[in-house]
Write an enzyme that holds these catalytic residues in place. Structure first.
Site, PDB file in Angstrom:
ATOM      1  CE1 TYR A 196      -6.176  -5.834  -0.076  1.00  0.00           C
ATOM      2  CE2 TYR A 196      -5.837  -6.891   2.062  1.00  0.00           C
ATOM      3  CZ  TYR A 196      -6.682  -6.321   1.125  1.00  0.00           C
ATOM      4  OH  TYR A 196      -8.037  -6.235   1.392  1.00  0.00           O
TER       5      TYR A 196
ATOM      6  CB  SER B   3      -8.827  -4.473   4.432  1.00  0.00           C
ATOM      7  OG  SER B   3      -8.389  -5.743   4.844  1.00  0.00           O
TER       8      SER B   3
END
Length: 336
Positions: free
Chosen positions: A194, A168
């Site tokens: 994350y 990501s």
């Protein structure tokens, strides 16, 4: 400059191929003309969001598709329109569950041609697994690391397997902080955790490709784009999503592929491209987005890259071979 012969030991350059596809391409666009009859694919998270679309597209192209699921009943319900996808129980954060899935698959004697590691969690409250590991790192990276290690014989048996690691643009939040992977010595931040896990996904592809290419196993990391309606953002408030510019004033997802704000079919495209496109034969170990290999973000354009979500690129720390090798060794220790 002397011409250097391409050899199997060379790393693929982290620069665009000019694939002919782009940010608005869909998974259906990139699979056109590709026949996967006789191929076997496993898609983690293959029953929601871009994983579900990936399962559907690979199955429609003729592949046999297996979807491991923490909630098999929910997975079967989500996949009811897609004939012939097998659902198997597996929870990435539970090592015994990962081992059991791999053992069942290996016992079937099938090769594994495509493994798409699409499952993941994002920006969760502070959570630890049974081993005390931070949950995003444990789920997004270590669970997939263990799965690949256990499925290795089936990947080698494919004589040309591809492993796709869904990373990501979240890599921008954090490198892998080897000194404190599990937030034991610093305040927990859901986005730092994350980001670390997504950088780990990218580095995993680098070292997996280096270790696997002699046996025909190639690996790719992908940024699918920002797809807000996949369930991944469930821990974020609507207010936060509006502030981030991904929801409009009515609470509807903003779609603008030029800014990486994509639909689910557009979001699944890069992973499907990496898993199946013949232009990538003999290549690997690269981070991709918009159905192409991403350029490296330089020190000179990093500020612009961070400010402009539509600008493709990968931060050097997410494709650093030394960090990738170190992460592999640490992951082996952590997964014993």
């Amino acid at each position: 400059m002397a011409h250097i012969e391409e050899t199997p030991t060379m790393t693929t350059a982290q620069q665009p191929l000019h694939s002919g596809f782009g940010a608005a391409s869909t998974a259906e666009d990139v699979i056109k003309g590709i026949d996967l009859t006789g191929k076997v694919a496993i898609v983690t998270g293959g029953y929601s969001g871009i994983g579900l679309e990936t399962s559907r597209i690979l199955r429609a192209a003729g592949a046999e598709v297996v979807v491991p699921a923490r909630d098999p009943e929910r997975a079967r319900a989500a996949l009811k329109e897609t004939d012939g996808v097998a659902v198997e129980p597996m929870d990435l954060i539970d090592p015994a569950s990962v081992d059991a899935l791999a053992e069942r698959f290996l016992a079937s004697g099938r090769p594994l041609h495509i493994l798409v590691n699409s499952a993941g969690i994002m920006a969760t409250p502070p959570t630890r697994d049974a081993r005390g590991y931070e949950a995003q790192f444990a789920t997004n990276h270590l669970g997939h690391f263990r799965l690949v290690a256990r499925l290795w014989p089936a990947l080698v048996a494919a004589h040309g397997a591809r492993v796709v690691s869904v990373s990501s643009r979240g890599i921008r939040f954090s490198p892998v902080v080897f000194e404190d992977l599990h937030f034991e010595h610093r305040a927990y931040d859901p986005f730092l955790a994350y980001g670390q896990s997504k950088t780990a996904n990218a580095l995993f592809a680098v070292e997996l490709d280096r270790r696997g290419r002699a046996e025909g196993v190639r690996a790719f990391a992908v940024h699918p784009g920002q797809i807000i309606d996949t369930g991944l953002a469930k821990h974020l408030s609507e207010e936060a999503l509006r502030a981030a510019g991904v929801l409009d004033e009515e609470g509807r997802p903003v779609r603008d592929p030029a800014r990486q704000q994509k639909t689910v079919p557009q979001g699944a495209a890069t992973g499907v491209w990496c898993a199946t496109n013949p232009r990538l034969d003999g290549l690997g170990g690269v981070y991709c987005e918009n159905c192409d290999i991403s350029p490296v973000v330089t020190a000179g354009n990093e500020a612009e890259w961070r400010a402009r979500p539509g600008l493709p690129g990968v931060l050097p720390y997410a494709v650093d071979p030394e960090a990738a090798a170190r992460l592999w060794e640490v992951s082996e220790r952590l997964t014993a």
